[in-house]
Every structure is written in C-alpha cells, then in structure tokens.
Design an enzyme around this catalytic site. Structure first.
Site: not given
Ligand code: CAA
Length: 289
Positions: A195, A144, A156, A123
């Site tokens: 991002n 991305h 994206e 990104s």
């Molecule tokens: N890898 C894969 N799946 C995961 C995971 C991981 N590390 N952590 C949680 N999950 C999955 C779980 O298995 C569960 O799946 P199902 O619904 O299919 O059962 C689902 O996510 C929900 O998990 P939990 O109930 O355990 O936990 P939660 O409700 O707190 O969700 C989360 C976890 C999805 C990470 C949530 O906290 C979330 O959406 N966080 C924000 C994530 C975010 O903003 N991401 C963007 C980041 S920026 C980026 O990625 C850009 C870059 O360039 C790096």
C-alpha cells in the site's frame, strides 16, 4: 502456549474484505466463523459469496461439492462469544477506526481461549495501537489481505515490538495453509509494503487529475496500457472504496500532522457526496449492477 495447527478461525466484520477472507479460509478446509453485529451485512455477504462461487463453478474452477463443503464449514453469526469461544485465530476486519478496534480487541481477549492469536487486517493501524488492551500482546499482529481477497495472492504479516516470534510464524503458516503467499515484515510501518507503493501511484494520479493534466479515463489508460497494471488507479480506488482511502489518509494526517497526508480535495468531495465507488454505484466511474 500456542497450538501447533490452526483448525478454526474467526473473521470479524462481514464487509467485502472480511467475507472473502472467511470464504478463502473455508475453501482451504478450515472451520470458519464470520461474525458481524449486523444480520443484514451477514446476509449480503452470504449472497455475494454465493454469487462469486457460482461463477467459479460455471468456469470449472471449483466443483459444486467443493463449494458446498466450504459453505458447510462457514458459519455466519452475530454473537461474538459464539464466534470466538473455541477459535484458534481471529482476524478483525471492521471499520478503520482505532477506538472501535480497541474495544473489539479487548472483548475478544476476554472471550477467546488463551492460546488464540488476535490479528487485524488493517494496513494503517499497526497492532501496537491495539495490543495493550489485551492480556496477550505477544499474540497480537497484523495480517493484511488485498482486495479482492478471493483473487489477490499476497498477504502481509506484520510483527510489532510486542509480537512473539511464535505468533508471527503461526500467522505465516496460516497464510500458507489458506493457499496465499505471505511476506513477513519485521517492523511496523503504517501502510506496510504494497500500500505504501500503491499510495505513491494514487497520489500522483490525483495530482495529475486535480491539475487538469489528463482525465480520469486517460490516467487509468496510461497505467493499463503503458505500465500493464490490471486496472488504473481511479478504477482501483472505486474497487477498494473511496471511503477507505479517505479514512486511511485522515488517520495518517492525524498521526503525523503532515499536511501532504490529508485526503485530497477530490477525495473529500466524493466522500462527502457518498460516492464511495463500486459499493455505492458511483465513484470516479458509474456502475450499474
Ligand atoms: N471480488 C472477488 N472476485 C473478483 C472480483 C471481486 N470484486 N472482481 C473480479 N473477481 C474475480 C473474477 O471472478 C475472476 O475470477 P476467476 O479468475 O476465478 O474467474 C477474476 O477476478 C478476474 O476477473 P475478471 O476477468 O472479471 O476481471 P479482471 O481480469 O479485470 O480482474 C481484478 C479483476 C482481479 C480486480 C483485476 O482488475 C485486478 O487485479 N485489479 C487490481 C487489484 C489490486 O490492485 N488490488 C490491491 C488493492 S490495494 C488493497 O487491497 C489494500 C487495502 O488495504 C484495501
């Protein structure tokens, strides 16, 4: 000429992003090669994906048959040649270093069929920084994904000045094919849409922490309980990797010379101590896996 449909894709780099991009694609029915130079990293990727799939089966979200079929379509390989020789679409997800990506793009260009699109999951590094090492700049773009890829729906697709309309459209179609939601950016801008917005939130969170206004936990609570974000900015930094944040800011600073883009003190401190977040067991929070 591009092929109309994508049957086979290759993901290069078996870290958290690459491995989950490969799994999502295999679940959607594509034949997938996940390539990495490290056998150990491939083994870890396979174990981690199996763990995620077991949880989904236990929750009744996927059947064992679907998972087994997806794994039978997913090939873990160390040979780049084997991974790309018949592929339609490559997604590179290696370390955020321009030189490493340029070298890889040039090798992939040499080894892959002429119709193959070569995309980067970066990104920060726009594809015009990579396209010129290939003989097919019109077939190079950014695609991305967000962490965790198995869960986050948006992808994206970014068109550089060199990217053809056909390539951008094929990338958008691929995103739909693997059951994600695409947005198409018509111009390159480092960080892209999500991002850039997230970056502002994280900067403000770090400013508040470094100025002793509130603690890590309190700032995260403000975001989860006042703004309904699923997790706070510090928990998110731990999830996506403090090392990733450090590298991104370092690239932005080197590109722009803008002091405000430099990694902040707390990020440098954690990076130097090897406290990268969940992957090392400690970041802003501590983890016991
Ligand atoms: N890898 C894969 N799946 C995961 C995971 C991981 N590390 N952590 C949680 N999950 C999955 C779980 O298995 C569960 O799946 P199902 O619904 O299919 O059962 C689902 O996510 C929900 O998990 P939990 O109930 O355990 O936990 P939660 O409700 O707190 O969700 C989360 C976890 C999805 C990470 C949530 O906290 C979330 O959406 N966080 C924000 C994530 C975010 O903003 N991401 C963007 C980041 S920026 C980026 O990625 C850009 C870059 O360039 C790096």
């Amino acid at each position: 000429m591009l092929k109309n449909s994508i049957n086979q894709i290759t993901v290069i780099g078996s870290g958290v992003m690459g491995s989950q991009i490969a799994m999502v694609s295999a679940l959607a029915g594509l034949k997938v090669y996940l390539q990495d130079i490290s056998e150990e990293s491939l083994k870890k990727a396979e174990e981690s994906l199996s763990g995620h799939m077991k949880k989904r089966i236990a929750k009744g979200k996927l059947s064992s048959k679907e998972v087994n079929e997806a794994f039978s379509r997913l090939h873990f390989v160390t040979s780049l040649e084997e991974a790309v020789k018949e592929t339609d679409f490559v997604i590179e997800a290696i370390v955020e270093k321009v030189d490493a990506k340029r070298q890889l793009f040039s090798e992939v260009d040499r080894l892959a069929p002429s119709h193959t699109i070569i995309a980067t999951n970066s990104s920060t590094i726009v594809s015009s920084k990579l396209a010129d090492v290939t003989n097919r700049p019109d077939k190079v773009c950014n695609v991305h994904f967000f962490n965790p890829v198995l869960v986050m729906e948006l992808v994206e697709v970014v068109k550089g000045p060199h990217t053809s309309e056909e390539t951008a459209n094929t990338a958008v179609e691929l995103v739909k094919q693997i059951k994600k939601t695409p947005i198409l950016l018509n111009k390159e801008i480092s960080g892209f849409v999500a991002n850039r917005i997230l970056g502002k939130i994280i900067d403000e969170a770090i400013y508040l922490l470094e100025n002793d206004i509130a603690t890590v936990e309190e700032i995260d609570l403000a975001c989860t309980k006042a703004l309904n974000h699923p997790i706070g900015p510090f928990a998110l930094l731990d999830l996506t990797g403090i090392d990733v944040n450090f590298n991104i800011r370092q690239i932005l600073y080197e590109e722009t010379g803008d002091e405000s883009q430099k990694p902040q003190n707390i990020i440098v401190e954690k990076y130097t101590n090897g406290e990268y977040g969940r992957k090392t067991g400690k970041g802003f929070y501590s983890y016991n896996f």
